[in-house]
Design an enzyme around this catalytic site. Structure first.
Site, PDB file in Angstrom:
ATOM      1  N   CYS A 114       0.361 -10.710   1.981  1.00  0.00           N
ATOM      2  CA  CYS A 114      -0.022 -10.913   0.379  1.00  0.00           C
ATOM      3  C   CYS A 114       0.538 -12.151  -0.602  1.00  0.00           C
ATOM      4  O   CYS A 114       0.417 -12.166  -1.662  1.00  0.00           O
ATOM      5  CB  CYS A 114       0.829  -9.542  -0.301  1.00  0.00           C
ATOM      6  SG  CYS A 114      -0.083  -7.937   0.363  1.00  0.00           S
ATOM      7  N   HIS A 251       2.253 -10.551  -7.728  1.00  0.00           N
ATOM      8  CA  HIS A 251       1.265  -9.909  -7.053  1.00  0.00           C
ATOM      9  C   HIS A 251       1.205  -8.405  -7.012  1.00  0.00           C
ATOM     10  O   HIS A 251       2.239  -7.807  -7.464  1.00  0.00           O
ATOM     11  CB  HIS A 251       2.000 -10.023  -5.374  1.00  0.00           C
ATOM     12  CG  HIS A 251       1.058  -9.201  -4.426  1.00  0.00           C
ATOM     13  ND1 HIS A 251      -0.255  -9.155  -4.306  1.00  0.00           N
ATOM     14  CD2 HIS A 251       1.749  -8.264  -3.525  1.00  0.00           C
ATOM     15  CE1 HIS A 251      -0.418  -8.003  -3.355  1.00  0.00           C
ATOM     16  NE2 HIS A 251       0.745  -7.874  -2.967  1.00  0.00           N
ATOM     17  N   ASN A 281      -4.073  -3.190  -4.649  1.00  0.00           N
ATOM     18  CA  ASN A 281      -3.328  -4.296  -3.996  1.00  0.00           C
ATOM     19  C   ASN A 281      -4.610  -5.133  -3.059  1.00  0.00           C
ATOM     20  O   ASN A 281      -5.278  -4.499  -2.304  1.00  0.00           O
ATOM     21  CB  ASN A 281      -2.472  -3.699  -3.076  1.00  0.00           C
ATOM     22  CG  ASN A 281      -1.643  -4.923  -2.103  1.00  0.00           C
ATOM     23  OD1 ASN A 281      -2.177  -6.046  -2.324  1.00  0.00           O
ATOM     24  ND2 ASN A 281      -0.643  -4.603  -1.715  1.00  0.00           N
TER      25      ASN A 281
HETATM   26  O1  UT7 Z   1       2.154  -5.906  -1.094  1.00  0.00           O
HETATM   27  C1  UT7 Z   1       3.128  -5.502  -0.065  1.00  0.00           C
HETATM   28  C2  UT7 Z   1       2.523  -4.355   0.435  1.00  0.00           C
HETATM   29  N1  UT7 Z   1       2.706  -3.002   0.015  1.00  0.00           N
HETATM   30  C3  UT7 Z   1       3.561  -2.379  -0.904  1.00  0.00           C
HETATM   31  O2  UT7 Z   1       4.112  -3.219  -1.684  1.00  0.00           O
HETATM   32  C4  UT7 Z   1       3.766  -1.200  -1.011  1.00  0.00           C
HETATM   33  C5  UT7 Z   1       5.203  -0.540  -1.125  1.00  0.00           C
HETATM   34  N2  UT7 Z   1       5.292   0.832  -1.252  1.00  0.00           N
HETATM   35  C6  UT7 Z   1       4.735   1.545  -1.973  1.00  0.00           C
HETATM   36  O3  UT7 Z   1       4.178   1.256  -2.974  1.00  0.00           O
HETATM   37  C7  UT7 Z   1       5.406   3.156  -2.034  1.00  0.00           C
HETATM   38  O4  UT7 Z   1       6.371   3.285  -1.121  1.00  0.00           O
HETATM   39  C8  UT7 Z   1       4.163   4.056  -1.560  1.00  0.00           C
HETATM   40  C9  UT7 Z   1       2.979   4.102  -2.828  1.00  0.00           C
HETATM   41  C10 UT7 Z   1       3.250   3.650  -0.581  1.00  0.00           C
HETATM   42  C11 UT7 Z   1       4.587   5.482  -1.429  1.00  0.00           C
HETATM   43  O5  UT7 Z   1       5.419   6.065  -2.743  1.00  0.00           O
HETATM   44  P1  UT7 Z   1       6.786   6.515  -2.567  1.00  0.00           P
HETATM   45  O6  UT7 Z   1       7.095   7.025  -3.939  1.00  0.00           O
HETATM   46  O7  UT7 Z   1       7.532   5.792  -1.673  1.00  0.00           O
HETATM   47  O8  UT7 Z   1       6.275   7.914  -1.563  1.00  0.00           O
HETATM   48  P2  UT7 Z   1       6.814   8.397  -0.214  1.00  0.00           P
HETATM   49  O9  UT7 Z   1       6.462   7.139   0.858  1.00  0.00           O
HETATM   50  O10 UT7 Z   1       8.441   8.460  -0.324  1.00  0.00           O
HETATM   51  O11 UT7 Z   1       6.062   9.689  -0.034  1.00  0.00           O
HETATM   52  C12 UT7 Z   1       6.440  10.894  -0.972  1.00  0.00           C
HETATM   53  C13 UT7 Z   1       5.512  11.918  -0.419  1.00  0.00           C
HETATM   54  C14 UT7 Z   1       5.500  12.191   1.168  1.00  0.00           C
HETATM   55  O12 UT7 Z   1       5.373  13.563   1.514  1.00  0.00           O
HETATM   56  P3  UT7 Z   1       6.754  14.451   2.101  1.00  0.00           P
HETATM   57  O13 UT7 Z   1       7.010  13.797   3.223  1.00  0.00           O
HETATM   58  O14 UT7 Z   1       7.630  14.084   0.567  1.00  0.00           O
HETATM   59  O15 UT7 Z   1       6.335  15.591   2.012  1.00  0.00           O
HETATM   60  C15 UT7 Z   1       4.202  11.456   1.387  1.00  0.00           C
HETATM   61  O16 UT7 Z   1       3.614  12.024   2.694  1.00  0.00           O
HETATM   62  O17 UT7 Z   1       4.206  11.673  -0.918  1.00  0.00           O
HETATM   63  C16 UT7 Z   1       3.485  11.854   0.253  1.00  0.00           C
HETATM   64  N3  UT7 Z   1       2.171  10.880   0.344  1.00  0.00           N
HETATM   65  C17 UT7 Z   1       1.081  11.162  -0.489  1.00  0.00           C
HETATM   66  N4  UT7 Z   1       0.788  12.136  -1.155  1.00  0.00           N
HETATM   67  C18 UT7 Z   1      -0.413  12.425  -1.717  1.00  0.00           C
HETATM   68  C19 UT7 Z   1       2.254   9.659   0.685  1.00  0.00           C
HETATM   69  N5  UT7 Z   1       0.835   9.207   0.156  1.00  0.00           N
HETATM   70  C20 UT7 Z   1       0.379  10.101  -0.279  1.00  0.00           C
HETATM   71  C21 UT7 Z   1      -0.922  10.134  -1.073  1.00  0.00           C
HETATM   72  N6  UT7 Z   1      -1.177  11.444  -1.872  1.00  0.00           N
HETATM   73  N7  UT7 Z   1      -1.848   9.093  -1.039  1.00  0.00           N
END
Ligand code: UT7
Length: 324
Positions: A114, A251, A281
């Site tokens: 990225c 980004h 992204n």
């Molecule tokens: O360019 C650089 C590359 N990437 C990034 O910058 C991404 C960086 N990370 C993020 O943007 C965020 O961490 C995410 C958007 C990927 C995730 O958001 P979060 O607030 O950190 O959520 P989490 O990973 O803590 O997940 C919370 C819950 C989980 O369920 P449980 O374990 O609490 O029951 C996930 O399984 O949300 C669940 N979950 C979803 N639910 C619905 C994860 N993805 C999804 C989804 N839809 N698409």
């Protein structure tokens, strides 16, 4: 006498097909509400069958050349940031070279995930300032839809396809003339963080392209720390304060990362260019896409101080300051 790389033209391209959050909710267990709340993303563009990174890059380049008022033959160097090249080799940049008739240029790809656009910009800027080239084409282009696991809701909702390009021209000058152009670039990487974000394939590893694997929460945490630090480094190295910044062009990974980084850096959210809601992204393409949008609608004007920042797999992270 100082030589600076001044932006002469810019261009952007997004594939026609739009995939909304509701469309995704039909493929994986997710919802528009969850995606918007956690990421700010509402839709993303997806390349058509057979449409490749080089096609997206060429569309963006044609616009950038037209805006710069030059012909492809005038380009001396092409640097293309991508993690999703057409082929393992040769470089996708050479495909673009062939299509725009830049036959006397040298062209190569940069792999910094990225952060690819800022890495590419830094390389081109150094060639120009050293006098080894006069006119550079810098591209960020990606087809991340091709390396997503469409069963994995934690990654497939986050990415989109697109391309952006800028034409840089080396300008010599003294006094006010030297103020325009790339003022500084700041590149970093840390190979110890590989396992937090990577593609689980590669030509040497398993002869496949692989798909994105990410520990999102930890990437998020590290992104805000590293991005605010590199923005601070960019400002301090130029003797600027946050009040000097006209536009922050980050980004576009997640609206919450964008907001947290701007706040931690002390930069008003009103000065931030945001496209993540419509593009998701697009990896190395996100910054030139955002730059093009803000330059096209006259938010970014000649003389504005623009700060760009990015962080991605590797980890790599980087910033650049540019007087538009
Ligand atoms: O360019 C650089 C590359 N990437 C990034 O910058 C991404 C960086 N990370 C993020 O943007 C965020 O961490 C995410 C958007 C990927 C995730 O958001 P979060 O607030 O950190 O959520 P989490 O990973 O803590 O997940 C919370 C819950 C989980 O369920 P449980 O374990 O609490 O029951 C996930 O399984 O949300 C669940 N979950 C979803 N639910 C619905 C994860 N993805 C999804 C989804 N839809 N698409």
């Amino acid at each position: 006498m100082v030589i600076r790389s001044v932006v002469q033209g810019w261009g952007a391209y997004l594939p026609e097909k739009i995939l909304t959050n509701d469309d995704l909710a039909k493929i994986v267990e997710t919802s528009d509400e969850w995606i918007v709340e956690r990421t700010g993303i509402r839709q993303r563009h997806i390349a058509a069958d057979g449409e490749m990174t080089s096609d997206l890059a060429t569309h963006a380049t044609v616009q950038a050349l037209a805006r710069a008022g030059i012909d492809g033959a005038e380009i001396d160097i092409i640097v293309l940031g991508t993690a999703t090249p057409d082929e393992t080799f040769p470089a996708t940049a050479t495909r673009v070279q062939e299509r725009i008739g830049a036959h006397t240029a040298f062209a190569f790809d940069v792999q910094a995930a990225c952060s690819g656009f800022i890495y590419a910009l830094a390389l081109a800027d150094n060639f120009l300032r050293l006098g080894q080239a006069r006119t550079a084409l810098v591209i960020g282009a990606e087809t991340f839809s091709r390396i997503l696991d469409w069963q994995d809701r934690t990654t497939c909702v986050l990415f989109g396809d697109g391309a952006g390009a800028v034409v840089l021209r080396a300008e010599e000058g003294t006094g006010a003339n030297t103020d325009r152009g790339v003022l500084s670039t700041h590149l970093h990487s840390d190979g110890r963080q590989h396992d937090l974000l990577y593609a689980d394939g590669g030509p040497s590893f398993n002869q496949m392209a692989g798909v994105v694997r990410m520990q999102g929460r930890e990437v998020f945490r590290q992104a805000v720390i590293k991005l605010s630090a590199v923005v601070g480094e960019a400002l301090v190295s130029n003797g600027f304060s946050v009040a000097d910044v006209d536009w922050l062009v980050p980004h576009q990974a997640n609206k919450r990362i964008l907001d947290s980084t701007a706040r931690k850096s002390g930069i008003s959210l009103k000065k931030m260019v945001v496209t993540v809601d419509r593009h998701a992204n697009t990896s190395a393409a996100s910054i030139p896409l955002a730059l093009s949008e803000a330059a096209n609608d006259d938010r970014i004007k000649q003389g504005d101080l623009v700060v760009m920042e990015a962080m991605g797999a590797g980890f790599t992270w980087a910033a650049a300051t540019l007087r538009w």
